[in-house]
Design a protein around this motif. Structure first.
Motif, short mmCIF file in Angstrom:
data_model
loop_
_atom_site.label_atom_id
_atom_site.label_comp_id
_atom_site.label_asym_id
_atom_site.label_seq_id
_atom_site.Cartn_x
_atom_site.Cartn_y
_atom_site.Cartn_z
N GLU A 264 17.08 -27.52 -23.95
CA GLU A 264 16.11 -26.45 -24.15
C GLU A 264 14.71 -27.06 -24.13
N PRO A 265 14.07 -27.09 -22.97
CA PRO A 265 12.75 -27.72 -22.87
C PRO A 265 11.67 -26.88 -23.54
N PRO A 266 10.59 -27.52 -24.00
CA PRO A 266 9.49 -26.78 -24.62
C PRO A 266 8.81 -25.86 -23.61
N GLU A 267 8.11 -24.88 -24.11
CA GLU A 267 7.39 -23.95 -23.26
C GLU A 267 6.28 -24.68 -22.50
N VAL A 268 6.11 -24.34 -21.25
CA VAL A 268 5.11 -24.98 -20.39
C VAL A 268 3.77 -24.27 -20.56
N SER A 269 2.70 -25.04 -20.71
CA SER A 269 1.36 -24.47 -20.82
C SER A 269 0.56 -24.66 -19.54
N ALA A 270 0.93 -25.67 -18.73
CA ALA A 270 0.24 -25.94 -17.47
C ALA A 270 1.29 -26.15 -16.38
N PRO A 271 1.63 -25.09 -15.61
CA PRO A 271 2.68 -25.21 -14.61
C PRO A 271 2.38 -26.23 -13.52
N GLN A 272 1.10 -26.51 -13.27
CA GLN A 272 0.71 -27.45 -12.22
C GLN A 272 -0.20 -28.56 -12.76
N GLY A 273 0.16 -29.12 -13.90
CA GLY A 273 -0.63 -30.23 -14.44
C GLY A 273 -0.33 -31.51 -13.68
N TYR A 274 -1.25 -32.45 -13.71
CA TYR A 274 -1.00 -33.74 -13.06
C TYR A 274 0.13 -34.46 -13.79
N ALA A 275 0.99 -35.11 -13.02
CA ALA A 275 2.13 -35.83 -13.59
C ALA A 275 1.67 -37.10 -14.29
N GLU A 276 2.61 -37.86 -14.82
CA GLU A 276 2.29 -38.97 -15.73
C GLU A 276 1.41 -40.05 -15.12
N HIS A 277 1.48 -40.23 -13.79
CA HIS A 277 0.69 -41.30 -13.17
C HIS A 277 -0.66 -40.83 -12.65
N GLY A 278 -1.06 -39.63 -13.04
CA GLY A 278 -2.39 -39.16 -12.68
C GLY A 278 -3.47 -39.93 -13.41
N VAL A 279 -4.69 -39.83 -12.92
CA VAL A 279 -5.84 -40.49 -13.53
C VAL A 279 -6.64 -39.46 -14.30
N GLU A 280 -6.99 -39.78 -15.53
CA GLU A 280 -7.78 -38.87 -16.36
C GLU A 280 -9.15 -38.62 -15.74
N PRO A 281 -9.63 -37.36 -15.75
CA PRO A 281 -10.96 -37.07 -15.18
C PRO A 281 -12.07 -37.91 -15.82
N GLY A 282 -11.96 -38.16 -17.13
CA GLY A 282 -12.98 -38.96 -17.79
C GLY A 282 -13.03 -40.39 -17.28
N PHE A 283 -11.87 -40.94 -16.96
CA PHE A 283 -11.82 -42.30 -16.41
C PHE A 283 -12.49 -42.33 -15.04
N GLU A 284 -12.14 -41.36 -14.19
CA GLU A 284 -12.75 -41.31 -12.86
C GLU A 284 -14.26 -41.12 -12.95
N LEU A 285 -14.70 -40.24 -13.84
CA LEU A 285 -16.14 -40.01 -14.01
C LEU A 285 -16.84 -41.28 -14.47
N ALA A 286 -16.22 -42.01 -15.39
CA ALA A 286 -16.83 -43.25 -15.89
C ALA A 286 -16.94 -44.28 -14.78
N VAL A 287 -15.93 -44.39 -13.93
CA VAL A 287 -15.98 -45.33 -12.82
C VAL A 287 -17.09 -44.93 -11.85
N ARG A 288 -17.18 -43.62 -11.57
CA ARG A 288 -18.22 -43.15 -10.65
C ARG A 288 -19.61 -43.42 -11.21
N GLN A 289 -19.79 -43.16 -12.50
CA GLN A 289 -21.10 -43.40 -13.10
C GLN A 289 -21.45 -44.89 -13.11
N TRP A 290 -20.47 -45.73 -13.41
CA TRP A 290 -20.73 -47.17 -13.41
C TRP A 290 -21.10 -47.65 -12.00
N ALA A 291 -20.35 -47.19 -11.00
CA ALA A 291 -20.61 -47.62 -9.63
C ALA A 291 -22.01 -47.18 -9.18
N GLY A 292 -22.40 -45.93 -9.49
CA GLY A 292 -23.73 -45.46 -9.11
C GLY A 292 -24.83 -46.20 -9.84
#
Length: 467
Positions: A264-292
Motif C-alpha cells: 500500500e504505497p503512500p499517496e502521491v503529491s507530485a505525479p511527475q517529480g524528478y526521480a532520485e538522480h535529479g539535480v536540485e534547482p538550488g544546486f544548479e542555480l548556485a553553479v550557474r551563479q558561480w560560473a557567471g
C-alpha cells in the motif's frame, strides 16, 4: 558543518556515510583513479554473497540482508552525518592540481568517461546512504516512509541545505529494502568544499559541464525537506508496475520475500517529480551563479533517459580516438559498477555504459549498435543485480549484444556465471580490460569546446538537451 551540533571536522567520515557500492561513490573513485593514470583493481572485493550463488532463494535473501545490515548506518548515526564533510571527502579524492574544467551532476557512467576524456574531475550533486530498519518489510512502503521521515528529520536538523529523497524499490534493491532505508541526499546549494575546489583547482575561465538526469517518477513530498518514492526508473519497470494490482510487482515481492497483497504505497503529491538522480534547482542555480561570477562558461546537458547520454558519449569517444589516429573500432559495453575508465582509455576502446541489466538498458544498446558503424570487436560486461526480476535481460540478450562484433564477440564468462544472482566487484571490469591489447599513446585530452559541440550536434538525434 552543523553549527551547534558538531565541531569542525567532527561527525562521521565520508567513507562511512556514502553507501558502499552506490553508483556515485564508484564513479568518483573510478574517475579520480583514471586522472592519476590508475585503474580500478582495488575497487571491490568478492563478497560473501558469492558463496551463495547456488543456494535456495531464502538462504540468499538472508545472506543479502545480513550484508546490507553490516554496512548501513544505525538510526543514531544518521544524526552525525555532515553533508559538508562528505563533500570534502569527495573532492579530496582528486589530486591537488589545476584542471581544465569540471563535470558535475547526476551519477552516470558516461559522465565519468566524458570527464576522463576531458582530463577533468567528476563531482556528484548528491550522495546515497543507507540506514538500518530493524522492523522493516519489503512489502510495506508506507511503513518505510514513516521510518524514513524520522531518519530524514535527524539528518536535516544538522544539514538544512540538503533535500533527502527516500527510495523504497524492491525491484532494484531486493531484500535490502526489508532491512535498510535508502536515502539520496541532494545538495540544494553549492557545498563549500565544491566552491573551494572550483576556485582553487579549476583553471581560470575553464568550462563547467552540468549533467542532469531528467527522468520523472511519482513522488510523495510533504514539503519538509524529505520526499519519498515507491519504485525507481532504475528498476526497469514503469510507475504503473508498482500498483498493488500489478503482476510484475507481485513477482518482484515474491522474489524478495514479500507479499503483494500487503503493498500500500503512500499517496502521491507530485505525479511527475524528478526521480532520485535529479539535480536540485538550488544546486544548479548556485553553479550557474558561480560560473557567471567567476568568468566560467556553463554548459548544461539534460538527458531524459540514461541510454541517450551513453550513446552520445560513445559516439564522441569514437570520433576522439579516430582524431588521434586510432581505429575506434573496439567497443566495451559496461554495466552498473563494472567499468574502468582508465583501462578503456589505455586500450583505445569505445565505452557504452548500461545503467543496469534491465531489458530496457540492453534494448537501448542493441538499437544503438544496429544504427552505428560496425565494430570489429564487442566485449560485454553484464552486472548481476543479485536478485531476479521480470524486468531483467536474459543472458541470450546479452549474447546478442556481443554478436554485433565483426571479428570478436565476447561476453565475460565470469560475470555471466551465476547471473543474475551472483554479484561482481568493480575490479572484475579491470581484470577483463587489462587483457585487452594496449593502444598507446593515450590520446591528448579532448577539448571541452569540441565535446560540447559534438553533443550539441547530436542532441536532436540522440534526444539530449544541450544549453
Amino acid at each position: 558543518m552543523r553549527k551547534g551540533l558538531t565541531a569542525d571536522g567532527a561527525g562521521l567520515a565520508g567513507d562511512r556515510v556514502v553507501a558502499v557500492g552506490s553508483t556515485g561513490r564508484v564513479l568518483v573513485a573510478a574517475s579520480a583513479r583514471a586522472l592519476r593514470g590508475e585503474d580500478c583493481a582495488d575497487l571491490g572485493l568478492p563478497t560473501a554473497l558469492s558463496r551463495f550463488t547456488g543456494a535456495p532463494e531464502p538462504v540468499r535473501r538472508a545472506a543479502a540482508a545480513r550484508a546490507a545490515g553490516r554496512i548501513a548506518l544505525t538510526p543514531d548515526q544518521i544524526a552525525e552525518v555532515d553533508a559538508a564533510r562528505v563533500a570534502r571527502w569527495i573532492v579530496d579524492q582528486y589530486q591537488r592540481r589545476r584542471y581544465p574544467g569540471v563535470v558535475l551532476g547526476s551519477p552516470h557512467g558516461a559522465a565519468a568517461h566524458l570527464a576522463v576524456a576531458l582530463g577533468v574531475p567528476w563531482l556528484p550533486a548528491a550522495f546515497e546512504t543507507t540506514v538500518h530498519w530493524s522492523r522493516g518489510a519489503v512489502d510495506r512502503p508506507a511503513a518505510a516512509l514513516d521510518h524514513g521521515a524520522v531518519l530524514a528529520a535527524r539528518l536535516l536538523a544538522g544539514n538544512p541545505d540538503v533535500h533527502v529523497r527516500q527510495v523504497h524499490c524492491p525491484a532494484s534493491r531486493g531484500t535490502q529494502t526489508a532491512v535498510t532505508v535508502s536515502l539520496t541526499v541532494r545538495w540544494q546549494s553549492l557545498p563549500t568544499a565544491y566552491a573551494r575546489f572550483l576556485a582553487d583547482r579549476v583553471e581560470a575561465g575553464a568550462p563547467v559541464l552540468l549533467l542532469r538526469d531528467a527522468r520523472t517518477w511519482p513522488v510523495h513530498d510533504a514539503g519538509r525537506g524529505h520526499s519519498f518514492q515507491a519504485g525507481s526508473p532504475a528498476s526497469g519497470l514503469e510507475p504503473v508496475d508498482f500498483h498493488p494490482d500489478s503482476h510484475a510487482l507481485r513477482q518482484v515481492l515474491r522474489s524478495a520475500g514479500g507479499d503483494g497483497t500487503r503493498w500500500e504505497p503512500p499517496e502521491v503529491s507530485a505525479p511527475q517529480g524528478y526521480a532520485e538522480h535529479g539535480v536540485e534547482p538550488g544546486f544548479e542555480l548556485a553553479v550557474r551563479q558561480w560560473a557567471g561570477r567567476c568568468g566560467h562558461q556553463l554548459h548544461r546537458v539534460l538527458f531524459p533517459r540514461p541510454e541517450l547520454l551513453s550513446a552520445a558519449v560513445a559516439d564522441l569517444y569514437r570520433a576522439w580516438l579516430r582524431l588521434a589516429g586510432k581505429t575506434g573500432d573496439r567497443l566495451v559495453v559496461e554495466c552498473g559498477r563494472l567499468l574502468d575508465p582508465w583501462q578503456v582509455v589505455r586500450a583505445g576502446m569505445v565505452p557504452y555504459w548500461c545503467e543496469n541489466a534491465t531489458r530496457r538498458s540492453v534494448d537501448a544498446v542493441e538499437w544503438w549498435l544496429a544504427g552505428s558503424e560496425a565494430f570489429s570487436s564487442v566485449d560485454v560486461l553484464p552486472e548481476s543485480p543479485g536478485m531476479r526480476s521480470p524486468a531483467l535481460a536474459g543472458l541470450p540478450q546479452w549474447l546478442a549484444v556481443a554478436a554485433f562484433g565483426r571479428r570478436r564477440r565476447a561476453l565475460d564468462r565470469t560475470a555471466a556465471r551465476g547471473y543474475p544472482v551472483a554479484t561482481m566487484p568493480t575490479r572484475r571490469a579491470t581484470e577483463v580490460l587489462r587483457a585487452q591489447p594496449y593502444d598507446l599513446p593515450v590520446p591528448p585530452p579532448l577539448s571541452a569546446a569540441t565535446a560540447v559541440e559534438a553533443l550539441r550536434d547530436g542532441a536532436g538525434e540522440q534526444g539530449l538537451v544541450v544549453c
